[in-house]
Design an enzyme around this catalytic site. Sequence first.
Site, PDB file in Angstrom:
ATOM      1  N   HIS A  47       1.005  -1.262  -0.062  1.00 49.28           N
ATOM      2  CA  HIS A  47       0.261   0.061  -0.035  1.00 49.28           C
ATOM      3  C   HIS A  47       0.743   1.367   0.066  1.00 49.28           C
ATOM      4  O   HIS A  47       2.017   1.101   0.106  1.00 49.28           O
ATOM      5  CB  HIS A  47      -0.831  -0.063   1.208  1.00 49.28           C
ATOM      6  CG  HIS A  47      -0.057   0.141   2.585  1.00 49.28           C
ATOM      7  ND1 HIS A  47       0.313  -0.960   3.305  1.00 49.28           N
ATOM      8  CD2 HIS A  47       0.415   1.313   3.261  1.00 49.28           C
ATOM      9  CE1 HIS A  47       1.105  -0.566   4.289  1.00 49.28           C
ATOM     10  NE2 HIS A  47       0.890   0.821   4.249  1.00 49.28           N
ATOM     11  N   HIS A 131       5.729   6.310  -0.633  1.00 49.10           N
ATOM     12  CA  HIS A 131       6.535   5.004  -0.901  1.00 49.10           C
ATOM     13  C   HIS A 131       5.605   3.850  -0.693  1.00 49.10           C
ATOM     14  O   HIS A 131       4.564   3.773   0.064  1.00 49.10           O
ATOM     15  CB  HIS A 131       7.686   5.204   0.051  1.00 49.10           C
ATOM     16  CG  HIS A 131       7.175   4.868   1.509  1.00 49.10           C
ATOM     17  ND1 HIS A 131       6.688   5.994   2.021  1.00 49.10           N
ATOM     18  CD2 HIS A 131       7.239   3.871   2.207  1.00 49.10           C
ATOM     19  CE1 HIS A 131       6.259   5.656   3.495  1.00 49.10           C
ATOM     20  NE2 HIS A 131       6.588   4.369   3.562  1.00 49.10           N
TER      21      HIS A 131
END
EC number: 3.1.4.58
Length: 178
Positions: A47, A131
């Site tokens: 995620h 990220h």
Amino acid sequence: MSDESHEPSKRLFFALSCAPEQRRAIAQWRSALQLRHGRPVPAENFHLTLLFLGDVGLAQIADICSAAAKVRVPGVALRVALDRLDAWRKSAVLVLASEQAPPPLLRLVYALEQAMLPFGFADLPKEFRPHLTLMRDYRLPLPEVAAPPEFVLRAEHFTLFESHKGRYRALAEWPLLS
């Protein structure tokens, strides 16, 4: 946030989820790196974190969801390029990062941060760095990369997740398209 340590709580964060086919592609790319150090993040947990809240008292969750529902969303599906491999020494993680965060993503994160201020979250990060974590406990230099990462995460909603014993469970989600 709860001042009382005995109050039941959940470990929560807002994120953009990854589609199953994208999780598989990223996991395959990571496998090709042949990493022998660190702990791989399970592909089902891939995620892009928008905002980590930490431990939240159960009594606050409904209010947090109400505040998240009022966040002004970009009005478009988000596209976030994950085009750089990076090793973050301080947090000991190997990540797919974004060379340049798209402005609609930054606006969404800022709006979420503002919406969560009344709840007293003190440990919010100073700077948002989009990220996707590939490895934890990673303390080596960057591995050699045969093919640079060229992933684009596409999201039509953002989600409130609970982290429990290494698994992530969606508690609520909100559309990004108005």
